[in-house]
Scaffold this motif. Sequence first.
Motif, PDB file in Angstrom:
ATOM      1  N   PHE A   1       0.916  -1.380   0.047  1.00  0.00           N
ATOM      2  CA  PHE A   1       0.042   0.025  -0.064  1.00  0.00           C
ATOM      3  C   PHE A   1       0.812   1.136  -0.278  1.00  0.00           C
ATOM      4  O   PHE A   1       1.668   1.305   0.734  1.00  0.00           O
ATOM      5  CB  PHE A   1      -1.105   0.032   1.015  1.00  0.00           C
ATOM      6  CG  PHE A   1      -2.106  -0.752   1.054  1.00  0.00           C
ATOM      7  CD1 PHE A   1      -3.417  -0.641   0.673  1.00  0.00           C
ATOM      8  CD2 PHE A   1      -1.914  -2.301   1.429  1.00  0.00           C
ATOM      9  CE1 PHE A   1      -4.274  -1.236   0.432  1.00  0.00           C
ATOM     10  CE2 PHE A   1      -3.016  -3.237   1.438  1.00  0.00           C
ATOM     11  CZ  PHE A   1      -4.190  -2.516   1.006  1.00  0.00           C
ATOM     12  N   MET A   2       0.531   2.109  -0.975  1.00  0.00           N
ATOM     13  CA  MET A   2       1.423   3.241  -0.822  1.00  0.00           C
ATOM     14  C   MET A   2       0.448   4.507  -1.152  1.00  0.00           C
ATOM     15  O   MET A   2      -0.581   4.581  -1.673  1.00  0.00           O
ATOM     16  CB  MET A   2       2.215   3.419  -1.932  1.00  0.00           C
ATOM     17  CG  MET A   2       2.994   4.607  -2.416  1.00  0.00           C
ATOM     18  SD  MET A   2       4.036   4.143  -3.879  1.00  0.00           S
ATOM     19  CE  MET A   2       4.420   6.018  -4.294  1.00  0.00           C
TER      20      MET A   2
ATOM     21  N   LEU B   1       5.821   6.285  -7.452  1.00  0.00           N
ATOM     22  CA  LEU B   1       4.879   5.085  -7.388  1.00  0.00           C
ATOM     23  C   LEU B   1       5.270   4.160  -9.052  1.00  0.00           C
ATOM     24  O   LEU B   1       5.289   2.929  -8.578  1.00  0.00           O
ATOM     25  CB  LEU B   1       3.322   5.651  -7.814  1.00  0.00           C
ATOM     26  CG  LEU B   1       2.275   4.370  -8.471  1.00  0.00           C
ATOM     27  CD1 LEU B   1       2.297   3.575  -7.046  1.00  0.00           C
ATOM     28  CD2 LEU B   1       1.041   5.277  -8.641  1.00  0.00           C
ATOM     29  N   ALA B   2       5.731   4.841  -9.795  1.00  0.00           N
ATOM     30  CA  ALA B   2       6.300   4.026 -10.884  1.00  0.00           C
ATOM     31  C   ALA B   2       7.538   3.430 -10.719  1.00  0.00           C
ATOM     32  O   ALA B   2       7.460   2.108 -10.933  1.00  0.00           O
ATOM     33  CB  ALA B   2       6.396   5.294 -12.069  1.00  0.00           C
ATOM     34  N   GLU B   3       8.400   3.943  -9.890  1.00  0.00           N
ATOM     35  CA  GLU B   3       9.422   3.115  -9.314  1.00  0.00           C
ATOM     36  C   GLU B   3       9.202   1.876  -8.677  1.00  0.00           C
ATOM     37  O   GLU B   3       9.806   0.671  -8.946  1.00  0.00           O
ATOM     38  CB  GLU B   3      10.563   4.024  -8.612  1.00  0.00           C
ATOM     39  CG  GLU B   3      11.109   5.107  -9.471  1.00  0.00           C
ATOM     40  CD  GLU B   3      12.021   6.025  -8.703  1.00  0.00           C
ATOM     41  OE1 GLU B   3      11.889   5.931  -7.570  1.00  0.00           O
ATOM     42  OE2 GLU B   3      12.666   7.070  -9.377  1.00  0.00           O
ATOM     43  N   ARG B   4       8.182   2.149  -7.720  1.00  0.00           N
ATOM     44  CA  ARG B   4       8.107   0.970  -7.048  1.00  0.00           C
ATOM     45  C   ARG B   4       7.151  -0.274  -7.429  1.00  0.00           C
ATOM     46  O   ARG B   4       7.371  -1.218  -7.342  1.00  0.00           O
ATOM     47  CB  ARG B   4       7.306   1.388  -5.681  1.00  0.00           C
ATOM     48  CG  ARG B   4       7.966   2.421  -4.593  1.00  0.00           C
ATOM     49  CD  ARG B   4       7.793   2.210  -3.223  1.00  0.00           C
ATOM     50  NE  ARG B   4       7.039   0.969  -2.567  1.00  0.00           N
ATOM     51  CZ  ARG B   4       6.159   1.164  -1.631  1.00  0.00           C
ATOM     52  NH1 ARG B   4       5.917   2.342  -1.223  1.00  0.00           N
ATOM     53  NH2 ARG B   4       5.620   0.183  -1.339  1.00  0.00           N
ATOM     54  N   LEU B   5       6.313   0.349  -8.558  1.00  0.00           N
ATOM     55  CA  LEU B   5       5.756  -0.520  -9.337  1.00  0.00           C
ATOM     56  C   LEU B   5       6.566  -1.613 -10.222  1.00  0.00           C
ATOM     57  O   LEU B   5       6.454  -2.590 -10.622  1.00  0.00           O
ATOM     58  CB  LEU B   5       4.719   0.019 -10.035  1.00  0.00           C
ATOM     59  CG  LEU B   5       3.149   0.263  -9.763  1.00  0.00           C
ATOM     60  CD1 LEU B   5       2.347   1.259 -10.424  1.00  0.00           C
ATOM     61  CD2 LEU B   5       2.580  -0.671  -8.935  1.00  0.00           C
ATOM     62  N   GLY B   6       7.709  -0.739 -10.901  1.00  0.00           N
ATOM     63  CA  GLY B   6       8.507  -1.554 -11.579  1.00  0.00           C
ATOM     64  C   GLY B   6       9.284  -2.313 -10.768  1.00  0.00           C
ATOM     65  O   GLY B   6       9.834  -3.489 -11.217  1.00  0.00           O
TER      66      GLY B   6
END
Length: 153
Positions: free
Chosen positions: A96-97, A142-147
């Motif tokens: 969760f973020m 968010l994009a980094e964590r999803l990656g």
Amino acid sequence: MKVRIEIDERLQEDELIIRCSQVDSGIIKLQEAVRDIGSKDWCMTLRMKDTEYYIPLDEILFFETEEKNVRAHTADKMFETSYKLYELEKMLPGHFMRISKSTIVNMDRIYSITRNLTASSVVEFTGSAKKVYVSRNYYKVLAERLGERRRRI
């Protein structure tokens, strides 16, 4: 890294200890991964009108504030919680973020992000028509964590 399993039949609850010379990003990722695995069965008590429901965390798409209320959204329902968003941010597992001042998302349920360079980007979820907006300040993280999460698969 050494991995060792010790069996102690006297234990009433399983315990995992990470011993390290220093805490670095690898150790933090390991801690988050273990915490995430253990959290898949967690439920949260949420309300809808006068009824309390016990909803598994993995069914929750996102939490959002609206006026002074914090709402939890599943694919097709909306519940209320008595927690504040900052309290949820501290207690929820690593998948969760926070993505804006008013929203925390379950990264495991994100289907797509439509980027908008001049305004908030749109986040869509698997199995639902619901959408939320990620602010420009949170988009990159968010994009980094999803990656990072997608590379594990």
